[in-house]
Design a protein around this motif. Structure first.
Motif, short mmCIF file in Angstrom:
data_model
loop_
_atom_site.label_atom_id
_atom_site.label_comp_id
_atom_site.label_asym_id
_atom_site.label_seq_id
_atom_site.Cartn_x
_atom_site.Cartn_y
_atom_site.Cartn_z
N THR A 1 0.82 -1.21 0.00
CA THR A 1 0.00 0.00 0.00
C THR A 1 0.86 1.26 0.00
O THR A 1 0.52 2.24 -0.66
CB THR A 1 -0.95 0.00 1.21
OG1 THR A 1 -1.76 -1.17 1.14
CG2 THR A 1 -1.86 1.20 1.21
N GLN B 1 -3.18 -7.07 -2.71
CA GLN B 1 -3.47 -6.79 -1.31
C GLN B 1 -4.55 -7.74 -0.79
O GLN B 1 -4.47 -8.23 0.33
CB GLN B 1 -3.93 -5.33 -1.14
CG GLN B 1 -3.97 -4.83 0.27
CD GLN B 1 -2.58 -4.61 0.84
OE1 GLN B 1 -1.64 -4.28 0.13
NE2 GLN B 1 -2.44 -4.77 2.13
N ASP C 1 -5.84 -9.07 2.76
CA ASP C 1 -6.33 -7.81 3.34
C ASP C 1 -7.38 -7.20 2.41
O ASP C 1 -7.11 -6.24 1.70
CB ASP C 1 -5.15 -6.85 3.54
CG ASP C 1 -5.55 -5.53 4.16
OD1 ASP C 1 -6.71 -5.38 4.60
OD2 ASP C 1 -4.70 -4.61 4.17
N THR D 1 -8.28 -3.19 3.02
CA THR D 1 -7.50 -2.19 2.28
C THR D 1 -7.71 -2.34 0.78
O THR D 1 -7.80 -1.36 0.06
CB THR D 1 -6.01 -2.31 2.64
OG1 THR D 1 -5.87 -2.20 4.05
CG2 THR D 1 -5.19 -1.23 1.96
N TYR E 1 -15.06 4.30 4.76
CA TYR E 1 -13.73 3.90 5.28
C TYR E 1 -13.28 4.86 6.37
O TYR E 1 -12.67 4.43 7.36
CB TYR E 1 -12.70 3.86 4.15
CG TYR E 1 -12.61 2.50 3.49
CD1 TYR E 1 -11.68 1.56 3.91
CD2 TYR E 1 -13.45 2.16 2.44
CE1 TYR E 1 -11.58 0.32 3.31
CE2 TYR E 1 -13.38 0.92 1.84
CZ TYR E 1 -12.43 0.00 2.28
OH TYR E 1 -12.35 -1.23 1.68
N PHE F 1 -12.17 3.48 9.90
CA PHE F 1 -10.83 3.72 10.45
C PHE F 1 -10.92 4.47 11.78
O PHE F 1 -10.12 4.23 12.69
CB PHE F 1 -9.95 4.50 9.47
CG PHE F 1 -9.26 3.65 8.44
CD1 PHE F 1 -8.50 2.56 8.80
CD2 PHE F 1 -9.38 3.96 7.10
CE1 PHE F 1 -7.85 1.78 7.86
CE2 PHE F 1 -8.73 3.20 6.14
CZ PHE F 1 -7.97 2.10 6.51
N SER G 1 -12.04 -4.04 11.50
CA SER G 1 -11.18 -3.18 10.69
C SER G 1 -10.20 -2.46 11.61
O SER G 1 -10.50 -2.25 12.78
CB SER G 1 -12.02 -2.18 9.89
OG SER G 1 -12.84 -1.42 10.73
N LEU H 1 -5.42 7.46 9.40
CA LEU H 1 -6.04 6.94 8.18
C LEU H 1 -7.48 7.44 8.04
O LEU H 1 -7.96 7.66 6.93
CB LEU H 1 -5.97 5.42 8.14
CG LEU H 1 -4.54 4.86 8.00
CD1 LEU H 1 -4.54 3.35 8.05
CD2 LEU H 1 -3.85 5.38 6.75
N CYS I 1 -8.70 9.48 4.85
CA CYS I 1 -9.94 9.13 4.12
C CYS I 1 -10.91 10.31 4.09
O CYS I 1 -11.65 10.47 3.13
CB CYS I 1 -10.59 7.89 4.72
SG CYS I 1 -9.75 6.37 4.26
#
Length: 176
Positions: free
Chosen positions: A2, A47, A53, A56, A98, A102, A116, A122, A126
């Motif tokens: 990432t 990913q 994952d 992500t 997201y 996060f 998550s 993050l 986002c």
């Protein structure tokens, strides 16, 4: 994976912003946007499949496909960008979800741990992605100038892409 993709994405955001400021030309900017879009989509597959994952991977898929759509518009000289804007609005909704996940860590799984990862930085990033993709949508509908979008892309390239990538690679942690 990432981190490398975030650096690659900056190779698209900044040139697109500079194009919107009237410097450069659409076809070469469309080419790098397409290369980045394909790289991000392939990275999302890796990913998800290789690194297990999917969380992500989902965010990467959404953004990678948006970049491919922007690439198509630039390479073909598309004049009515509302369809690109509609894709961007959908990515804004995904990015906002997201952001919440996060921030909160999501719902607890069977073991009681959040499904998550929780990360304030993050969530912040986002939030920036959400704002940017809403701005792309507004620009496509003629409600936001190309200059405003360009300066926003350049500004957010640092806290949303470059700072987290290089901080994680060099210091092993996010700024907050």
């Amino acid at each position: 994976m990432t981190l490398a993709l975030l650096i690659a994405i900056s190779l698209m955001w900044i040139p697109v912003a500079i194009l919107f400021l009237g410097k450069g030309e659409a076809k070469s900017t469309g080419a790098i946007t397409g290369f980045v879009g394909l790289t991000v989509v392939l990275g999302a597959f890796l990913q998800t499949a290789l690194f297990k994952d999917a969380f992500t991977g989902g965010l990467l898929f959404a953004h990678g496909l948006l970049y491919c759509t922007v690439s198509y518009a630039l390479l073909t000289g598309l004049e009515d960008l509302r369809s690109v804007g509609n894709v961007s609005l959908t990515v804004a909704i995904i990015s906002a979800i997201y952001m919440v996940l996060f921030f909160t860590g999501g719902v607890p799984g069977p073991d009681g741990k959040p499904l998550s990862p929780q990360s304030n930085y993050l969530a912040f990033a986002c939030a920036g992605y959400t704002v940017l993709t809403v701005e792309v949508w507004l620009n496509a509908y003629g409600k936001l100038s190309a200059n405003a979008l360009a300066y926003s892309l350049i500004t957010w390239a640092f806290p949303g892409l470059l700072i987290p990538s290089f901080m994680l690679m060099s210091a092993g942690k996010l700024p907050f």
